[in-house]
Design an enzyme around this catalytic site. Structure first.
Site, mmCIF file in Angstrom:
data_model
loop_
_atom_site.group_PDB
_atom_site.id
_atom_site.type_symbol
_atom_site.label_atom_id
_atom_site.label_comp_id
_atom_site.label_asym_id
_atom_site.label_seq_id
_atom_site.Cartn_x
_atom_site.Cartn_y
_atom_site.Cartn_z
ATOM 1 N N LYS A 24 44.306 36.110 37.946
ATOM 2 C CA LYS A 24 44.755 34.717 38.093
ATOM 3 C C LYS A 24 43.526 33.829 38.239
ATOM 4 O O LYS A 24 42.553 34.191 38.914
ATOM 5 C CB LYS A 24 45.620 34.591 39.358
ATOM 6 C CG LYS A 24 45.919 33.153 39.802
ATOM 7 C CD LYS A 24 46.788 32.426 38.818
ATOM 8 C CE LYS A 24 46.953 30.944 39.218
ATOM 9 N NZ LYS A 24 47.729 30.205 38.203
ATOM 10 N N CYS A 44 43.775 23.747 33.098
ATOM 11 C CA CYS A 44 44.957 23.753 33.955
ATOM 12 C C CYS A 44 45.563 22.347 33.945
ATOM 13 O O CYS A 44 44.891 21.373 34.319
ATOM 14 C CB CYS A 44 44.628 24.151 35.388
ATOM 15 S SG CYS A 44 46.114 24.096 36.442
HETATM 16 O O1 LIG Z 1 45.784 26.912 33.680
HETATM 17 C C1 LIG Z 1 46.951 26.964 34.083
HETATM 18 N N1 LIG Z 1 47.966 26.887 33.208
HETATM 19 C C2 LIG Z 1 49.251 26.851 33.599
HETATM 20 O O2 LIG Z 1 50.152 26.721 32.735
HETATM 21 N N2 LIG Z 1 49.553 26.963 34.927
HETATM 22 C C3 LIG Z 1 48.562 27.347 35.835
HETATM 23 C C4 LIG Z 1 48.769 26.767 37.218
HETATM 24 O O3 LIG Z 1 49.455 25.735 37.342
HETATM 25 O O4 LIG Z 1 48.196 27.350 38.156
HETATM 26 N N3 LIG Z 1 47.234 27.084 35.416
#
Ligand SMILES: O=C1NC(=O)NC(C(=O)O)N1
Length: 311
Positions: A45, A130
């Site tokens: 993540k 993001c």
């Molecule tokens: O880079 C991102 N893309 C997304 O679609 N969602 C996540 C997030 O919101 O953490 N981050």
């Protein structure tokens, strides 16, 4: 027989499937489940300097055609993922990729310097896209800020790394971002695409939005984004022949995985489908890709990679 093996940027994968960063990769338990899945590699993540709870829930919803999310980068902080990478058996296990998404230039530099210092055999994917931090734009849509960030990161992280790009929708923008990336020798790969930012899903019965953050705005994934993802893969693969493109967006069977590779992707990431179906989808998609290649008479991914015909 079909061989799905891929060797790129010093890593070996026995198949081209990776989870999309953010999906099933926030905790060690999730990462371990991925490590035991059919994934050819796994990515963590996106991490920030300090742990984050993320946006208020509900912040994810699925629809008939895909998903909407405004997670807000909930993560355990970079030290947690760096610790997982230190304990990882890089020599014998599938490759580990790390996603980094600092809340500021300073945070990105501090994390990247720490990753450089750790000198682990991982590939770093720097997230420029993001869409879900209220008040913060996606860096990837600011070409000068992106160029500055990459130049600064290249000074503290002295190995090849990659970037996670937002979708672009205009050939001029494909060109401008490709020029930025071309000007940064450290960029070994680009991952196209992140979710299509700030979409709005409506629940007709309730006459309501379906997620709480940003009055319902969130990143769109799934079937909705496949044509946009394929366009970004093909356009960046064409413009950056010496770098790898990781295809991400709309993959839920061997068919879309094949399309991404045909468009030029070296390997592919699976997001919404993995979130909805779980890690078994990677076995299914892998096997579907093998069957499709057999039907078409291809033995390896290189036999058709980037060979999309035009009319
Ligand atoms: O880079 C991102 N893309 C997304 O679609 N969602 C996540 C997030 O919101 O953490 N981050």
């Amino acid at each position: 027989t079909v061989d799905l093996a891929v060797a790129w940027l010093g890593i070996q994968m026995d198949n081209p499937l990776i989870n999309a960063s953010g999906v099933m990769c926030r905790t060690v338990e999730e990462l371990e489940a991925l490590r035991h899945s059919a994934a050819g590699a796994l990515i963590t993540k996106s991490c920030t300097l300090e742990p984050r709870k993320g946006n208020p829930e509900p912040r994810y919803a699925s629809t008939a055609l895909g998903s909407i999310n405004s997670m807000g980068l909930p993560n355990a902080g970079y030290r947690y993922y760096l610790d997982y990478a230190r304990r990882y058996d890089h020599e014998h296990d599938k490759p580990l990729l790390m996603s980094v998404s600092g809340m500021s230039l300073e945070d990105n530099l501090e994390m990247m310097a720490a990753f450089d210092e750790a000198a682990l055999p991982v590939l770093v994917e720097l997230n420029l896209s993001c869409p879900n931090l209220p008040g913060k734009p996606q860096i990837g849509y600011d070409f000068e800020a992106s160029a500055r960030l990459l130049a600064e990161v290249s000074k503290v992280y002295r190995r090849p790394f990659g970037v996670k790009l937002p979708p672009y929708f205009d050939p001029v923008h494909f060109g401008e971002m490709a020029d930025v990336l071309d000007g940064c020798p450290s960029i070994g790969f680009v991952t196209c695409i992140n979710s299509i930012g700030n979409g709005l899903v409506i629940d007709l019965e309730r006459e309501s939005v379906v997620i709480r953050p940003k009055d319902g705005l969130g990143g769109i994934g799934g079937d909705y984004v496949l044509p946009t993802a394929l366009a970004n893969v093909r356009e960046f693969a064409r413009r950056l022949p010496g770098r790898h493109v990781i295809g991400c967006g709309g993959i839920r069977s061997g068919r879309e995985a094949f399309m991404h590779i045909l468009a030029g992707a070296t390997v592919v990431q699976v997001g919404t489908c993995l979130y909805e179906e779980g890690p078994a989808c990677l076995t299914r998609i892998r096997d579907e890709l093998v069957c499709l290649m057999q039907d078409k008479g291809y033995r390896t991914l290189a036999d058709f990679r980037g060979c999309l015909r035009t009319l």
